[in-house]
Scaffold this active site. Structure first.
Site, PDB file in Angstrom:
ATOM      1  N   PRO A 127       0.837  -1.204   0.000  1.00 44.93           N
ATOM      2  CA  PRO A 127       0.000   0.000   0.000  1.00 44.93           C
ATOM      3  C   PRO A 127       0.871   1.254   0.000  1.00 44.93           C
ATOM      4  O   PRO A 127       1.607   1.508   0.954  1.00 44.93           O
ATOM      5  CB  PRO A 127      -0.828  -0.117   1.275  1.00 44.93           C
ATOM      6  N   ASP A 129       0.686   4.533   0.224  1.00 47.80           N
ATOM      7  CA  ASP A 129       0.656   5.620   1.212  1.00 47.80           C
ATOM      8  C   ASP A 129       1.353   5.198   2.503  1.00 47.80           C
ATOM      9  O   ASP A 129       2.157   5.935   3.078  1.00 47.80           O
ATOM     10  CB  ASP A 129      -0.791   6.024   1.503  1.00 47.80           C
ATOM     11  N   HIS A 181      -4.646   5.625  -1.979  1.00 49.08           N
ATOM     12  CA  HIS A 181      -4.642   4.905  -3.250  1.00 49.08           C
ATOM     13  C   HIS A 181      -5.267   3.547  -2.967  1.00 49.08           C
ATOM     14  O   HIS A 181      -4.593   2.554  -2.708  1.00 49.08           O
ATOM     15  CB  HIS A 181      -3.212   4.752  -3.770  1.00 49.08           C
TER      16      HIS A 181
END
Length: 320
Positions: A127, A129, A181
């Site tokens: 992920p 971020d 995102h």
């Protein structure tokens, strides 16, 4: 390898999977950097990619010196782009990957920093971020020098889908996805323009289009990765082109606005979180985070996205 010894741009790519090699292919085809070193755990496979990429250089707009890299090559790099890590599997969310990839990233960042690297980290792995924030922590770099791909691809997808809907070039559509995102991202409908015309005004002036269709368009954007993964196993061309665009903005000191994963320190009322927001990108990395006025619904959704990321990052970091 034979490196140039003048003042040239160097990118080091870590992770020669589908995303990484597609990024390398984009860099070479667009002549974005003079030097590109590729590092991967599977050195033979990466060497094959180096040979394959070099064989097409006669057709590139400008020469790029490409070689199989080592971590010591990071010392003189302007950008280290990390595409390494576990891939998202069918039915798996980006956030499901967090602990696997945090452990991988800790080792990578330690090795990069040992080289004396003093450039900008560009993060692609999901992920994204959470991992962008982890790299800030692991490296000790100031936050503006760690840039995540964020929602650059999501925003491009939205521009493409709106362009398709309105039968207009996506370049004429100015639209942004912000937030995680992932599943809690949101479109800034209140700020979309078709050329210079606000989206709502454009809809009011054209009977063929309906505001009700926008929800479906956004769902297709948000869930695009799941559909692509279901069909072909992974997404890589779109994100690679997004990474190349960010790289170009950094190396050419463009001061362009892209929705990168940027570290908030009070902006949007949020603290201590990396998340996709419009940011001015130049040679220093993230020059400035732009605070976009949002309506109440957008503010609520963005706050929810912030809390989702914080609830994942903080426990995962404690376990590393």
């Amino acid at each position: 390898m034979t490196a140039n010894h003048g003042k040239v741009n160097r990118v080091v790519l870590i992770g020669a999977g589908s995303v990484g090699v597609s990024y390398a292919f984009s860099l070479i085809n667009q002549g974005i950097t003079e030097e590109l070193a590729i590092i991967d755990l599977f050195a033979d496979k990466a060497l094959g990619d180096v040979w394959d990429l070099n064989h097409g250089k006669a057709f590139a707009p400008s020469p790029t010196n490409v070689w199989l890299g080592e971590y010591q090559d990071c010392k003189d790099a302007d950008i280290v782009c990390i595409c390494a890590g576990a891939n998202q599997k069918p039915g798996e969310t980006r956030l499901d990957l967090v602990e696997k990839n945090m452990k991988i990233f800790k080792g990578i960042v330690d090795d990069v920093m040992e080289s004396g690297f003093d450039g900008i980290f560009l993060i692609a792995t999901n992920p994204v971020d959470v991992l962008t924030q982890a790299v800030i922590e692991f490296s000790g770099f100031p936050a503006h020098r760690v840039v995540g791909s964020g929602t650059t691809l999501d925003s491009s997808r939205l521009r493409y889908k709106l362009g398709e809907y309105f039968d207009i070039s996506p370049k004429a559509v100015h639209a942004y996805i912000i937030g995680e995102h992932g599943d809690t991202e949101l479109p800034l409908w209140s700020r979309v323009t078709i050329g210079p015309v606000p989206l709502q005004t454009y809809l009011d002036n054209h009977d063929d289009y309906n505001a009700e269709d926008l929800d479906q368009i956004f769902e297709e954007v948000r869930d695009a990765a799941y559909h692509i993964i279901e069909k072909k196993g992974a997404t890589f061309y779109g994100i690679a082109m997004s990474l190349a665009r960010i790289t170009e903005a950094i190396l050419r000191n463009e001061n362009i606005v892209l929705t990168t994963s940027s570290y908030l320190q009070g902006q949007y009322g949020a603290e201590d979180v990396c998340i996709g927001v419009p940011s001015i990108i130049n040679r220093s990395g993230i020059r400035e985070i732009i605070e976009v006025p949002m309506n109440e619904e957008e503010q609520e959704k963005f706050a929810h996205s912030v809390q989702t990321l914080k609830s994942i990052y903080e426990p995962a970091m404690k376990r590393i």
